[in-house]
Structures are given as structure tokens and as C-alpha cells.
Design an enzyme around this catalytic site. Structure first.
Site, PDB file in Angstrom:
ATOM      1  N   LYS A 160       0.799  -1.172  -0.204  1.00 49.38           N
ATOM      2  CA  LYS A 160      -0.010   0.115  -0.041  1.00 49.38           C
ATOM      3  C   LYS A 160       0.829   1.388  -0.111  1.00 49.38           C
ATOM      4  CE  LYS A 160      -3.466   2.720  -0.053  1.00 49.38           C
ATOM      5  NZ  LYS A 160      -4.586   2.604   1.131  1.00 49.38           N
ATOM      6  N   LYS A 228      -0.488  11.568   5.674  1.00 49.24           N
ATOM      7  CA  LYS A 228      -0.100  10.287   6.613  1.00 49.24           C
ATOM      8  C   LYS A 228       0.557   9.046   5.803  1.00 49.24           C
ATOM      9  CE  LYS A 228      -3.076   7.339   7.336  1.00 49.24           C
ATOM     10  NZ  LYS A 228      -3.607   6.065   6.850  1.00 49.24           N
TER      11      LYS A 228
END
Length: 279
Positions: A160, A228
Site C-alpha cells: 500500500k 499520512k
């Protein structure tokens, strides 16, 4: 299957809804009463209560701290044999920590944004034991179209991170293409139509070129969250001992978007940063 779903945000709510429509019994929980009110399934007063009767718990939370907060409740209140699929995007080391709490654990972050969550067409990258992946696969097939077991616990989060650095880079380059076309007096709509049909084509061009040209940045995935994620990518590169210079540049562009007050906008709002550099 009896499923607990913790985290009913922009992504989690349509995912949980799709599971209900597929015939599963879903008990949902979110810290936001407003999000709970939008959910058509059963609700619980907390993460622990949600998992008490569950065969499988899915978490879709904003960041590692929220997963770390929910994890002890899941471990304490889950039945023996509970399977936990954490579909949040978090640090790989957090995924590995969660796997040590005595619950069968998969890290299964997704790509595809809000549209993919609504349509059930997400890409799901899964880390964990092969047997646990096989057990969760019928649920993943409701939520996504591309579902790949990529390795042990933590591997899903590493994939990811790679996904997010590519997505951020493409958004930045599409933004630069729009600025170049407009500054040169070329219709950006026609220009990007051509790019989308050639080697430069991408899912981002397919879905976002018109809204970017129109400067429509309603969030499907917020800059705050991509900021983030880029931090996770940079940290993963450091841990692996590799240099990713373009990733570092993209991380700074995303950080600039957040610093300029665009954190609540869609990550396609990187265009606003490129425009500001040229104003």
C-alpha cells in the site's frame, strides 16, 4: 458470515453496506454518532461490543493510533478463532504488532478510493497467513475486484505504501500537465483526453481529469490522509535502506498542500500547490 465492521467513514460505510447487501450480518461501530446514523445494519456501543459475536472483524480506521486503540478491545472481546482483517492504511510495524495479540490477523489495505468502495471494485493487498487469507477471501470478493495475497503480515501495508507513492506522483504530474497546457493556450480537456488514450493513460486520468480541470476537489481521499500515507512510504524506504528521491519530492508536495490549508480536500488538490508555485 457474522461480521463486525469498525470504522464507518468515507470508505468504511459503503464497504459495510456492500457486505449487508451480499447477505452478511454486519454489526457496525464508529466513534462518530453521525456516521453510525448513516449505517443501515446493526450497531454496537464500542469495538469490543461489535466483535463479541463476530466470526470476522473488519477495521477501516484513519491511522495507526486508532488501530492501536481498537486492537486490545478486539483481542479481549473476540471469540476464539476470530479473524481480523485490518483494511486501514497503517505502518507495517503496527500490523506486525497487532498480529502478536493472539488474534488471527490480516493486514489488507485497499486502493480505489470512495468510488471503488461504493462499487465494490477495490484493489486489496493482503498480508498474513495463507489459510487466513483463504478464509477471508469470500468477504474480500464482495469488496474488491483485484485481491492478491502479497506475503506475511505487514506485506500488505508495504504494498500500500508503494501504491500511495505512485498515486501521489501521478497526481503531481497530471497537475503539472494541466498547468503547462493552460499556460501554453492549449485546451486542457482535449489535451488530457489524448494523454488518457495513450501510454500516459492511467486510472487517475480516467476518473479525475475533468474534475481537476474544473477545480472540483470534493474529497474522495483527503490530502490529510495522503500526507499520512507518504510518511509511511518514506519511513518504509528508510527501514528498507533504499533511496526513493521522487517519493521524497511527492511527500513534500503533499505536505505543502496540507500546510496551505488544503488537508480536507481531495488529493487531486495537488494542482493547487503547482498553481501556487507558478503564481
Amino acid at each position: 458470515m457474522n461480521i463486525a465492521f469498525v470504522g464507518l467513514g468515507i470508505m468504511g460505510l459503503p464497504m459495510a453496506t456492500n457486505l449487508i447487501q451480499a447477505g452478511h450480518v454486519v454489526t457496525g461501530f464508529d466513534v462518530s454518532p453521525a456516521r453510525m446514523a448513516l449505517f443501515d445494519g446493526k450497531t454496537a456501543a464500542g469495538a469490543g461490543a461489535a466483535v463479541a459475536e463476530a466470526d470476522l472483524v473488519v477495521t477501516m480506521l484513519p491511522d495507526s493510533p486508532q488501530v492501536e486503540e481498537a486492537a486490545p478491545e478486539i483481542a479481549a472481546h473476540g471469540r476464539p478463532g476470530l479473524l481480523w482483517a485490518d483494511m486501514s492504511t497503517i505502518r507495517p510495524e503496527t500490523a506486525r504488532w497487532a498480529a502478536g495479540l493472539g488474534v488471527r490477523t490480516l493486514d489488507a489495505p485497499v486502493s480505489g478510493g470512495e468510488r471503488g468502495a461504493i462499487d465494490g471494485t477495490l484493489s486489496i493487498m493482503v498480508g498474513g497467513a495463507e489459510a487466513d487469507f483463504a478464509a477471508a477471501l469470500p468477504v474480500f470478493r464482495v469488496l474488491g475486484k483485484t485481491i492478491v495475497h502479497v506475503g506475511p503480515v505487514g506485506a500488505g501495508q508495504t504494498v500500500k505504501a508503494a501504491n500511495q507513492l505512485v498515486v501521489g506522483g501521478i497526481y503531481g504530474l497530471v497537475a503539472e500537465a494541466i498547468v503547462l497546457l493552460e499556460a501554453s493556450g492549449v485546451d486542457p480537456g482535449k489535451g488530457l483526453d489524448v494523454l488518457a488514450g495513450g501510454l500516459a493513460g492511467s486510472r487517475i486520468l480516467d476518473l479525475k481529469r475533468k474534475s481537476m480541470i474544473a477545480r472540483e476537489f470534493a474529497p474522495g481521499f483527503r490530502i490529510d490522509l495522503h500526507h499520512k500515507d507518504m510518511g509511511i512510504a518514506v519511513a518504509a524506504a528508510r527501514e528498507a535502506g533504499v533511496a526513493l528521491p521522487l517519493t521524497g519530492q511527492v511527500a513534500q508536495l503533499v505536505a505543502a498542500a496540507r500546510a496551505q490549508g488544503h488537508g480536507s480536500l481531495d488529493h487531486s488538490a495537488l494542482l493547487k500547490v503547482i498553481e501556487r508555485l507558478n503564481s
